[in-house]
Design a protein around this motif. Structure first.
Motif, PDB file in Angstrom:
ATOM      1  N   LYS A 163      33.349  26.640  26.219  1.00  0.00           N
ATOM      2  CA  LYS A 163      32.949  26.916  28.140  1.00  0.00           C
ATOM      3  C   LYS A 163      32.269  26.347  28.248  1.00  0.00           C
ATOM      4  O   LYS A 163      31.830  27.333  29.627  1.00  0.00           O
ATOM      5  N   ILE A 164      30.821  26.015  27.973  1.00  0.00           N
ATOM      6  CA  ILE A 164      29.682  26.246  28.416  1.00  0.00           C
ATOM      7  C   ILE A 164      29.527  24.893  29.218  1.00  0.00           C
ATOM      8  O   ILE A 164      30.145  23.512  28.688  1.00  0.00           O
ATOM      9  N   HIS A 165      29.400  24.643  30.495  1.00  0.00           N
ATOM     10  CA  HIS A 165      29.234  23.418  31.531  1.00  0.00           C
ATOM     11  C   HIS A 165      27.892  23.272  31.712  1.00  0.00           C
ATOM     12  O   HIS A 165      27.342  22.365  32.379  1.00  0.00           O
ATOM     13  N   GLY A 166      26.719  24.074  31.562  1.00  0.00           N
ATOM     14  CA  GLY A 166      25.563  24.091  32.180  1.00  0.00           C
ATOM     15  C   GLY A 166      24.565  25.491  31.786  1.00  0.00           C
ATOM     16  O   GLY A 166      25.225  26.059  31.154  1.00  0.00           O
ATOM     17  N   MET A 167      23.361  24.535  32.105  1.00  0.00           N
ATOM     18  CA  MET A 167      22.283  25.848  31.430  1.00  0.00           C
ATOM     19  C   MET A 167      20.709  25.760  31.973  1.00  0.00           C
ATOM     20  O   MET A 167      20.821  24.568  32.494  1.00  0.00           O
ATOM     21  N   LEU A 168      20.501  26.958  32.206  1.00  0.00           N
ATOM     22  CA  LEU A 168      19.165  27.416  32.621  1.00  0.00           C
ATOM     23  C   LEU A 168      18.278  27.950  31.822  1.00  0.00           C
ATOM     24  O   LEU A 168      18.050  29.061  31.020  1.00  0.00           O
ATOM     25  N   LYS A 169      17.089  27.214  31.757  1.00  0.00           N
ATOM     26  CA  LYS A 169      16.080  27.357  30.637  1.00  0.00           C
ATOM     27  C   LYS A 169      14.869  27.920  31.582  1.00  0.00           C
ATOM     28  O   LYS A 169      14.578  26.828  32.168  1.00  0.00           O
ATOM     29  N   ILE A 170      14.471  29.441  31.475  1.00  0.00           N
ATOM     30  CA  ILE A 170      13.677  30.159  32.226  1.00  0.00           C
ATOM     31  C   ILE A 170      12.300  30.596  31.129  1.00  0.00           C
ATOM     32  O   ILE A 170      12.284  31.764  30.825  1.00  0.00           O
ATOM     33  N   GLY A 171      11.558  30.200  31.805  1.00  0.00           N
ATOM     34  CA  GLY A 171      10.263  30.360  30.735  1.00  0.00           C
ATOM     35  C   GLY A 171       9.166  30.856  31.927  1.00  0.00           C
ATOM     36  O   GLY A 171       8.429  30.592  33.246  1.00  0.00           O
ATOM     37  N   GLY A 172       8.778  32.106  32.328  1.00  0.00           N
ATOM     38  CA  GLY A 172       7.782  32.891  32.538  1.00  0.00           C
ATOM     39  C   GLY A 172       6.272  33.330  31.629  1.00  0.00           C
ATOM     40  O   GLY A 172       6.668  33.673  30.316  1.00  0.00           O
ATOM     41  N   ASN A 173       5.521  35.144  32.303  1.00  0.00           N
ATOM     42  CA  ASN A 173       4.940  35.517  31.219  1.00  0.00           C
ATOM     43  C   ASN A 173       5.030  36.526  31.420  1.00  0.00           C
ATOM     44  O   ASN A 173       4.187  37.238  30.856  1.00  0.00           O
ATOM     45  N   SER A 174       6.642  37.118  31.696  1.00  0.00           N
ATOM     46  CA  SER A 174       6.925  38.170  31.570  1.00  0.00           C
ATOM     47  C   SER A 174       8.734  38.658  32.004  1.00  0.00           C
ATOM     48  O   SER A 174       8.656  37.649  32.710  1.00  0.00           O
ATOM     49  N   LYS A 175       9.103  38.891  31.349  1.00  0.00           N
ATOM     50  CA  LYS A 175      10.600  39.506  31.532  1.00  0.00           C
ATOM     51  C   LYS A 175      11.080  39.802  32.555  1.00  0.00           C
ATOM     52  O   LYS A 175      11.743  38.690  33.291  1.00  0.00           O
ATOM     53  N   ASP A 176      10.066  40.025  33.420  1.00  0.00           N
ATOM     54  CA  ASP A 176      10.703  40.926  35.309  1.00  0.00           C
ATOM     55  C   ASP A 176      10.811  39.656  36.171  1.00  0.00           C
ATOM     56  O   ASP A 176      11.928  39.273  36.809  1.00  0.00           O
ATOM     57  N   LYS A 177       8.989  38.893  35.747  1.00  0.00           N
ATOM     58  CA  LYS A 177       9.425  37.551  36.281  1.00  0.00           C
ATOM     59  C   LYS A 177      10.520  36.637  36.139  1.00  0.00           C
ATOM     60  O   LYS A 177      11.190  35.613  37.146  1.00  0.00           O
ATOM     61  N   VAL A 178      10.684  35.792  34.397  1.00  0.00           N
ATOM     62  CA  VAL A 178      11.838  35.236  34.555  1.00  0.00           C
ATOM     63  C   VAL A 178      13.442  35.509  34.490  1.00  0.00           C
ATOM     64  O   VAL A 178      14.055  35.098  36.059  1.00  0.00           O
ATOM     65  N   ASP A 179      13.510  37.103  34.968  1.00  0.00           N
ATOM     66  CA  ASP A 179      14.776  37.732  35.555  1.00  0.00           C
ATOM     67  C   ASP A 179      14.465  37.624  37.086  1.00  0.00           C
ATOM     68  O   ASP A 179      15.932  37.162  37.236  1.00  0.00           O
ATOM     69  N   ASP A 180      13.716  37.488  38.195  1.00  0.00           N
ATOM     70  CA  ASP A 180      14.079  37.333  39.307  1.00  0.00           C
ATOM     71  C   ASP A 180      14.485  36.072  39.719  1.00  0.00           C
ATOM     72  O   ASP A 180      15.024  35.184  40.591  1.00  0.00           O
ATOM     73  N   HIS A 181      13.657  35.441  38.636  1.00  0.00           N
ATOM     74  CA  HIS A 181      13.538  34.061  39.280  1.00  0.00           C
ATOM     75  C   HIS A 181      15.051  33.665  38.304  1.00  0.00           C
ATOM     76  O   HIS A 181      15.879  32.495  39.435  1.00  0.00           O
ATOM     77  N   LEU A 182      16.046  33.654  37.781  1.00  0.00           N
ATOM     78  CA  LEU A 182      17.288  33.674  36.462  1.00  0.00           C
ATOM     79  C   LEU A 182      18.147  34.315  38.757  1.00  0.00           C
ATOM     80  O   LEU A 182      19.242  33.800  38.872  1.00  0.00           O
ATOM     81  N   ARG A 183      18.255  35.630  38.658  1.00  0.00           N
ATOM     82  CA  ARG A 183      19.107  35.718  40.001  1.00  0.00           C
ATOM     83  C   ARG A 183      18.829  34.608  40.872  1.00  0.00           C
ATOM     84  O   ARG A 183      19.751  34.964  41.364  1.00  0.00           O
ATOM     85  N   GLU A 184      17.133  34.539  41.018  1.00  0.00           N
ATOM     86  CA  GLU A 184      17.734  33.752  42.328  1.00  0.00           C
ATOM     87  C   GLU A 184      18.678  32.363  42.461  1.00  0.00           C
ATOM     88  O   GLU A 184      18.614  32.173  43.576  1.00  0.00           O
ATOM     89  N   ILE A 185      18.479  31.879  41.295  1.00  0.00           N
ATOM     90  CA  ILE A 185      19.626  30.614  40.870  1.00  0.00           C
ATOM     91  C   ILE A 185      20.908  31.046  40.920  1.00  0.00           C
ATOM     92  O   ILE A 185      21.206  30.340  41.410  1.00  0.00           O
TER      93      ILE A 185
END
Ligand code: N7H
Length: 515
Positions: A163-185
């Protein structure tokens, strides 16, 4: 398309750093932590999804942004080392400063492209893409026989769900930073309305559509078998400093300088399925994009250690240590020092900080076995016109994955946790890149020479050709005793994966967001 703000080109290849997504480069996202989030587009809300895409580009990183981040980090690291030097602290003890950074990439499966309005209305020319890029169009599951992947019942539910139509690949220097970026997208893409998690398991496993990786805290840069990773990478004119001429002292005949069209779709990017008069056979909206292969690869560290110890004990006269057997399987020592270079044949005593950058070398003889992982996946020779593999010259990939899982702990025999590599690579055509490397090189006993043996790290044979205990074979070679057959357990097991296309920024805000 105009070229904006790129460094001067040395060979005439130009890259549009503002239009290409920022992980499509050998340095890729700077990261300690990375998430891969897989989503489905709700077919009834595909128009809303397309509208949302218009607002997405500010949250997606361009090559220009990622290059600036990498430069900023390099400068901060150099300053930290300089400051430490003044205080008498050795360079190896300097902890690199953590600059708060995150970067994101978006990619689509061919199923995803078919659902959005531009796909439905025929604006994406997907019937052309079916001809030029069949592997991408069919998806990884259908490519199973060509890849000689085992049956997909070892795969995680997420990848089996199809069921995969798309993927986001988010890299950063902390889990918090990555989580925030994912939530925003997710918010921008109207999560819950326009997109939903690709696989929703039980409430007890809420992260089923997300796979996270991180650099090993005490072994940064090393993967779980213990090797320095990310050394050999293609360099592209227009963003990388190019390698000097091949070093004849190290038997090198080619270097890693790579024509960007092998990695990024451009006007003349080749496809095996395009005849020469089909130049530009792909629709123009795909230019400045790249094909992304994702594989979740579980590593059996216990089996790797047992194997290298067993082979060493059987052949102590030939191999000075289990680490030497491991180097024979990989083609580099754990430090990264290449086995093929005379200086490094038998001792891994070099300073790891210099050893890990050595890349300008070639192969002569079989001190480094032909089957060793790095010799299988990069043959490092000038390809003669009648070479057995006409694609060889085009088989280049950019690897930008990350390890996942906790470190293996030999002392804790009760530990059932798993670990491995979230493998991600970019190329201008999957057939020429990943597929050729995995299927025809690593999985073939007869590449690069007859009866060379399988790639011991990633080689897989279909169930039919495995031995009774599921074992496969590779060949280790050495100067004294010639060839020696090693029975391998499956050291790396595929847990799932998919093929994606990473569009340019202009395609995201242009044709892909048409309603
Ligand atoms: Fe491989 N490893 O960490 O043990 N790989 N790889 N790989 N690999 C390389 O040069 C590894 C995989 C390539 O130019 C090194 O960065 C593991 C797949 C290529 O000399 C190490 C897994 C494919 C190269 C590893 C895995 C490739 C390369 C040496 C799976 C493609 C460059 C360090 C779990 C189909 C070769 C370095 C060259 C190098 C490891 C997977 C390809 C240490 C554990 C699936 C092209």
């Amino acid at each position: 398309m105009d070229t904006v703000n790129e460094p001067p080109s040395q060979t005439g290849h130009q890259l549009n750093l503002n239009d290409i997504q920022g992980d499509i480069w050998s340095k890729g996202f700077p990261k300690f932590y990375e998430t891969y989030y897989f989503f489905s587009i709700e077919p009834s809300n595909a128009k809303i999804f397309a509208q949302c895409l218009k607002d997405l580009p500010p949250l997606i990183s361009t090559l220009k942004k990622v290059k600036e981040d990498q430069d900023r980090i390099a400068k901060a690291n150099a300053e930290a080392i300089e400051a430490a030097k003044i205080k008498g602290i050795p360079e190896k003890d300097v902890i690199p400063p953590k600059i708060p950074i995150s970067n994101a990439l978006i990619a689509f499966t061919s199923k995803g492209l078919k659902i959005i309005p531009a796909g439905v209305q025929g604006d994406l020319g997907l019937s052309k893409v079916r001809n030029t890029d069949p592997a991408f169009s069919n998806g990884m599951v259908k490519d199973k026989d060509i890849l000689r992947d085992p049956v997909s019942d070892t795969w995680d539910n997420l990848f089996q769900s199809l069921k995969i139509h798309g993927m986001l690949k988010i890299g950063g220097n902390s889990k918090d930073k990555v989580d925030d970026h994912l939530r925003e997208i997710q918010k921008t893409l109207k999560h819950g309305t326009a997109i939903v998690d690709a696989f929703r398991g039980s409430p007890s496993t809420p992260t089923d559509s997300r796979v996270d990786g991180w650099t090993r805290p005490n072994h940064r840069g090393k993967e779980h078998f213990g090797f320095q990773d990310c050394i050999s990478r293609p360099r592209m004119d227009g963003i990388d400093e190019l390698e000097p001429d091949p070093d004849p002292k190290a038997h090198a005949v080619v270097n890693m300088n790579t024509d960007p069209k092998l990695l990024i779709v451009r006007k003349n990017t080749h496809s095996e399925n395009m005849t020469s008069d089909q130049d530009g056979g792909r629709p123009e909206w795909m230019y400045n994009g790249s094909f992304l292969v994702f594989r979740k690869l579980e590593q059996n560290v216990k089996a790797f250690r047992e194997l290298t110890t067993k082979e060493w004990k059987k052949n102590e006269d030939l191999y000075e240590s289990p680490a030497y057997v491991a180097a024979k399987l990989m083609g580099r020592w754990e430090s990264g020092a290449p086995l093929a270079m005379p200086d490094f044949h038998t001792k891994d005593s070099r300073d790891p900080d210099t050893a890990k950058w050595i890349n300008n070398f070639g192969y002569q003889g079989e001190v480094c076995p032909v089957a060793a992982h790095i010799r299988k996946t990069n043959i490092r020779e000038k390809i003669p016109p009648n070479f057995q593999d006409p694609r060889a010259e085009r088989t280049r990939i950019i690897r930008n994955g990350i390890p996942y899982g906790s470190d293996y702990n030999e002392k804790d025999q009760t530990d059932k946790s798993t670990r491995g590599l979230l493998f991600a690579c970019y190329q201008g055509n999957i057939e020429d890149g990943f597929q050729n490397m995995q299927a025809n090189w690593s999985n073939s006993r007869d590449f690069r020479t007859l009866d060379a043996g399988l790639d011991p790290i990633i080689g897989q044979v279909s169930q039919k050709t495995k031995g009774v205990n599921g074992e496969v074979e590779t060949i280790i070679t050495d100067n004294k005793n010639g060839r020696h057959i090693v029975e391998l357990p499956q050291l790396v097991t595929l847990k799932g994966g998919e093929y994606f296309f990473v569009p340019s920024i202009s395609a995201l805000s242009g044709v892909l967001s048409k309603t």
